[in-house]
Every structure is written in C-alpha cells, then in structure tokens.
Enzyme design. Sequence first.
Site, mmCIF file in Angstrom:
data_model
loop_
_atom_site.group_PDB
_atom_site.id
_atom_site.type_symbol
_atom_site.label_atom_id
_atom_site.label_comp_id
_atom_site.label_asym_id
_atom_site.label_seq_id
_atom_site.Cartn_x
_atom_site.Cartn_y
_atom_site.Cartn_z
ATOM 1 N N LYS A 183 -16.419 31.634 -8.329
ATOM 2 C CA LYS A 183 -15.356 32.496 -7.846
ATOM 3 C C LYS A 183 -15.659 33.016 -6.438
ATOM 4 O O LYS A 183 -14.777 33.483 -5.734
ATOM 5 C CB LYS A 183 -15.225 33.726 -8.772
ATOM 6 C CG LYS A 183 -14.920 33.404 -10.192
ATOM 7 C CD LYS A 183 -15.027 34.705 -11.038
ATOM 8 C CE LYS A 183 -15.078 34.380 -12.504
ATOM 9 N NZ LYS A 183 -15.390 35.597 -13.295
ATOM 10 N N GLU A 194 -17.725 27.236 0.390
ATOM 11 C CA GLU A 194 -18.645 28.070 -0.382
ATOM 12 C C GLU A 194 -18.764 29.456 0.249
ATOM 13 O O GLU A 194 -18.497 29.638 1.441
ATOM 14 C CB GLU A 194 -20.006 27.380 -0.376
ATOM 15 C CG GLU A 194 -20.820 27.255 -1.604
ATOM 16 C CD GLU A 194 -20.705 28.182 -2.788
ATOM 17 O OE1 GLU A 194 -19.842 29.082 -2.838
ATOM 18 O OE2 GLU A 194 -21.534 28.014 -3.679
ATOM 19 N N ASP A 195 -19.172 30.410 -0.538
ATOM 20 C CA ASP A 195 -19.359 31.759 0.005
ATOM 21 C C ASP A 195 -20.665 31.885 0.785
ATOM 22 O O ASP A 195 -20.705 32.465 1.859
ATOM 23 C CB ASP A 195 -19.296 32.825 -1.114
ATOM 24 C CG ASP A 195 -20.211 32.541 -2.301
ATOM 25 O OD1 ASP A 195 -20.928 31.507 -2.300
ATOM 26 O OD2 ASP A 195 -20.208 33.348 -3.248
ATOM 27 N N ASP A 202 -27.765 29.820 -0.013
ATOM 28 C CA ASP A 202 -28.966 30.618 -0.220
ATOM 29 C C ASP A 202 -30.142 29.632 -0.370
ATOM 30 O O ASP A 202 -30.704 29.183 0.628
ATOM 31 C CB ASP A 202 -28.737 31.479 -1.467
ATOM 32 C CG ASP A 202 -29.863 32.461 -1.740
ATOM 33 O OD1 ASP A 202 -30.587 32.810 -0.810
ATOM 34 O OD2 ASP A 202 -30.010 32.890 -2.901
ATOM 35 N N PHE A 239 -29.649 40.828 -0.492
ATOM 36 C CA PHE A 239 -28.571 40.502 -1.421
ATOM 37 C C PHE A 239 -27.290 41.195 -0.980
ATOM 38 O O PHE A 239 -27.234 42.418 -0.897
ATOM 39 C CB PHE A 239 -28.940 40.884 -2.857
ATOM 40 C CG PHE A 239 -28.012 40.264 -3.850
ATOM 41 C CD1 PHE A 239 -28.174 38.934 -4.238
ATOM 42 C CD2 PHE A 239 -26.946 40.977 -4.367
ATOM 43 C CE1 PHE A 239 -27.295 38.329 -5.129
ATOM 44 C CE2 PHE A 239 -26.062 40.382 -5.259
ATOM 45 C CZ PHE A 239 -26.238 39.058 -5.636
ATOM 46 N N ASP A 275 -20.288 38.646 -5.348
ATOM 47 C CA ASP A 275 -20.436 39.651 -6.397
ATOM 48 C C ASP A 275 -21.891 39.966 -6.710
ATOM 49 O O ASP A 275 -22.800 39.217 -6.388
ATOM 50 C CB ASP A 275 -19.813 39.132 -7.698
ATOM 51 C CG ASP A 275 -20.673 38.052 -8.359
ATOM 52 O OD1 ASP A 275 -21.013 37.067 -7.672
ATOM 53 O OD2 ASP A 275 -21.031 38.208 -9.544
HETATM 54 P P1 IMP Z 1 -27.807 28.620 -3.887
HETATM 55 O O1 IMP Z 1 -27.568 27.499 -4.849
HETATM 56 O O2 IMP Z 1 -29.112 29.292 -4.114
HETATM 57 O O3 IMP Z 1 -27.622 28.241 -2.445
HETATM 58 O O4 IMP Z 1 -26.826 29.790 -4.269
HETATM 59 C C1 IMP Z 1 -25.515 29.748 -4.142
HETATM 60 C C2 IMP Z 1 -24.827 30.820 -4.959
HETATM 61 O O5 IMP Z 1 -25.665 31.946 -5.241
HETATM 62 C C3 IMP Z 1 -23.683 31.353 -4.165
HETATM 63 O O6 IMP Z 1 -22.534 30.606 -4.386
HETATM 64 C C4 IMP Z 1 -23.564 32.772 -4.671
HETATM 65 O O7 IMP Z 1 -22.704 32.829 -5.791
HETATM 66 C C5 IMP Z 1 -24.947 33.154 -5.105
HETATM 67 N N1 IMP Z 1 -25.637 34.012 -4.113
HETATM 68 C C6 IMP Z 1 -26.668 33.702 -3.315
HETATM 69 N N2 IMP Z 1 -27.022 34.722 -2.518
HETATM 70 C C7 IMP Z 1 -26.163 35.725 -2.807
HETATM 71 C C8 IMP Z 1 -26.009 37.070 -2.302
HETATM 72 O O8 IMP Z 1 -26.717 37.567 -1.409
HETATM 73 N N3 IMP Z 1 -24.992 37.787 -2.873
HETATM 74 C C9 IMP Z 1 -24.179 37.307 -3.848
HETATM 75 N N4 IMP Z 1 -24.289 36.061 -4.333
HETATM 76 C C10 IMP Z 1 -25.279 35.283 -3.833
HETATM 77 MG MG MG Z 2 -21.996 34.559 -7.583
#
Ligand code: IMP
Ligand code: MG
Length: 185
Positions: A48, A104-105, A108, A157, A164
């Site tokens: 979401k 994507e948002d 990370d 974070f 969220d």
């Molecule tokens: P990744 O697979 O570790 O790159 O993470 C991606 C997902 O982790 C994102 O789509 C977010 O939903 C969540 N995420 C990573 N960092 C944050 C943050 O600082 N705040 C909120 N959600 C995060």
């Molecule tokens: Mg999330």
Amino acid sequence: MENRGRLYQDIQEILVRKEEISNAVKMLGEMITRDYEGKSPIMVCILKGASVFYVDLIREIDLPVNMEFMMVSSYGHGTQSTGNVMIRKDLDIDVHGRDVIIVEDIVDTGITLSFLSKIFAQRGAASVKIATLLDKPARRKVELKADYFCFTIPDAFVVGYGLDYDEKYRNLPDIGILKPEIYEK
Ligand code: IMP
Ligand code: MG
C-alpha cells in the site's frame, strides 16, 4: 503542526514537506513523459505504501499509461525487513513485451525491488524500470539502483505520504521521522 496534531505528535522531525514532494513528483512525471515518448508503459503501484505517490505521479505523466496494482509483503509489523518477499496480489495483465515502471515508496534493503525486477524480466517485459519516492542507500543489502527517485534520506524510519508504521501515518501529508519510542515500546 496545524490541524493534524494527533498524527504529528509522534513525529520527531519533518524531513520533506508536502510542497517539496509535490514539486519533485511533478518533475519526475515530466521526466518519465520525455523518456517514454511514443510508448504506453504499465505503471505498477506497489501497495500500500506507494499508493499516495502513485496517484499523484500518474497525473503528472502525459502518456497513455496502464494502471496496475500489486501487493507484496516482506515486513510484517516491525521496522526491519524479513528478507522474504511474498506476492499477495498480482497484476491483472500480461507484461510480456511491455515497458514496466515499478512505482515504490522507498528502497531500503533493496530486497523487494530486486525480487520484483526479476519477476517482470522473467515474465518477458520489454523493459523494467524503478521509480521510487525515497531512497535510503545506507541500508542496502542487495545491489539495486532506482532509475528514478525523488529524495535520498538518511538511515531513519520514516512515515507519511503513504509510508506507514503498523498501518498508521499513511495519511500524513509530509514525510517525517517517527519518534523511536513509538516502535521501541
Ligand atoms: P526493502 O525490501 O527493504 O527495500 O523494503 C521495502 C519496503 O519496506 C518498503 O516498500 C516499505 O514498505 C518498507 N520500509 C522500508 N523503510 C521504511 C521506512 O523508513 N518507513 C516505512 N516503511 C519502510
Ligand atoms: Mg510498509
């Protein structure tokens, strides 16, 4: 802190204000419009978190795009990635031969997006690019570079503008660092 005091109470610091977000999204939309001239990319919203960014971004793109939604999970309820990615809702259309832009948002660890890029490549997409609102390069676990991004942020974070913590704060109009005591308690 205006009229949304309740949500802002849990914010330690605002990182990006809504006006800045709106300008960056507009510029990104113009860039994608230029890069995909004559094409009709499939814009894949990763639910979401990317939803707020997505609906703003597609309206800044002057191309006949397809709107598609996908839901994956890797996080559960915490603030750390579990490393496993699961598809919880898939696309409605075939991406074979099509240009795909994953929206994507935040990038990370990079695990979610490297998983998704591979899936679309396997399905025969003509091209796969990544557009992310935020990039948090300090925490990368797999090598991944977003083709388009709006802001690079420090290792904290963050919530708001779709992001969220435990399903809350998505409707905060700005992007802010969540007070650590909220997720440490
Ligand atoms: P990744 O697979 O570790 O790159 O993470 C991606 C997902 O982790 C994102 O789509 C977010 O939903 C969540 N995420 C990573 N960092 C944050 C943050 O600082 N705040 C909120 N959600 C995060
Ligand atoms: Mg999330």
